[in-house]
Scaffold this active site. Structure first.
Site, mmCIF file in Angstrom:
data_model
loop_
_atom_site.group_PDB
_atom_site.id
_atom_site.type_symbol
_atom_site.label_atom_id
_atom_site.label_comp_id
_atom_site.label_asym_id
_atom_site.label_seq_id
_atom_site.Cartn_x
_atom_site.Cartn_y
_atom_site.Cartn_z
ATOM 1 N N HIS A 17 0.837 -1.211 0.000
ATOM 2 C CA HIS A 17 0.000 0.000 0.000
ATOM 3 C C HIS A 17 0.871 1.259 0.000
ATOM 4 O O HIS A 17 0.591 2.220 -0.714
ATOM 5 C CB HIS A 17 -0.871 0.053 1.263
ATOM 6 N N LYS A 41 -15.888 -8.308 8.249
ATOM 7 C CA LYS A 41 -16.594 -9.047 9.297
ATOM 8 C C LYS A 41 -15.768 -9.083 10.576
ATOM 9 O O LYS A 41 -16.259 -8.871 11.646
ATOM 10 C CB LYS A 41 -16.869 -10.469 8.817
ATOM 11 N N ARG A 90 -1.965 -6.423 -8.459
ATOM 12 C CA ARG A 90 -0.843 -7.311 -8.137
ATOM 13 C C ARG A 90 -0.659 -8.382 -9.197
ATOM 14 O O ARG A 90 0.435 -8.663 -9.645
ATOM 15 C CB ARG A 90 -1.087 -7.990 -6.788
ATOM 16 N N SER A 128 -2.850 -7.744 3.126
ATOM 17 C CA SER A 128 -3.027 -7.592 4.575
ATOM 18 C C SER A 128 -3.401 -8.928 5.205
ATOM 19 O O SER A 128 -2.957 -9.242 6.317
ATOM 20 C CB SER A 128 -4.115 -6.558 4.873
#
Ligand code: PNS
Length: 157
Positions: A17, A41, A90, A128
């Site tokens: 990022h 979630k 990516r 992540s």
């Protein structure tokens, strides 16, 4: 002034990022990093914590602003006066979803265009989720996130 938005979940921000932020900040007058609220979630970090980490890691860029948004990206972009959305690509596996999002956003706000930056090869595999998984099993995450973010992750696991 040209404003661009780099949206995402950033749970947490990775070197991948940060690379996109640095490169896109050089291409625009004003880069807004938009952290989406309530889209996950089971996030590792609260939205406030994600903002804190992003602010800490982007402090050196005078034209980068970190904000949160709720709801549609197309609406947020309009509110910010941004005509450009930046996303990192990516691999080809990202492409279908990214194209669908870009086309939906353009349908919702026709003046909104998405530009894709090819992720630096050093970070092509990085996400992540992968970072969180490695951290969960106490693996070395120093190649994936900054020392500050690694410390914040360690506090969580
Ligand atoms: O880092 P992520 O999780 O890949 O980011 C995804 C994000 C936040 C860019 C995307 O989920 C988003 O823009 N959500 C806002 C809701 C929206 O506008 N949906 C319609 C476009 S498909």
């Amino acid at each position: 002034m040209n404003t661009a938005i780099y949206p995402g979940s950033f749970d947490p921000v990775t070197y991948g990022h940060l690379d996109i932020i640095e490169r896109s900040a050089q291409m625009t007058d004003h880069l807004i990093v938009g952290v989406l609220k309530n889209n996950m979630k089971d996030p590792m970090f609260t939205v406030e914590e994600r903002l804190e980490m992003l602010r800490e890691e982007t402090r050196r860029y005078a034209n980068v602003e970190i904000l949160t948004f709720e709801g549609l990206l197309a609406d947020f972009a309009r509110e910010c006066g941004a005509r450009v959305v930046v996303r990192g690509l990516r691999a080809v596996t990202d492409f279908e979803y990214e194209l669908q999002m870009a086309q939906t956003n353009r349908k919702l706000t026709p003046e909104l265009d998405t530009i894709f930056l090819a992720t630096d090869l050093r970070y092509a595999y990085l996400s992540s989720s992968i970072v969180k998984e490695v951290a969960y099993w106490h693996g070395d995450i120093s190649a994936f996130v900054t020392p500050y973010v690694a410390g914040r992750i360690r506090e969580k696991v």
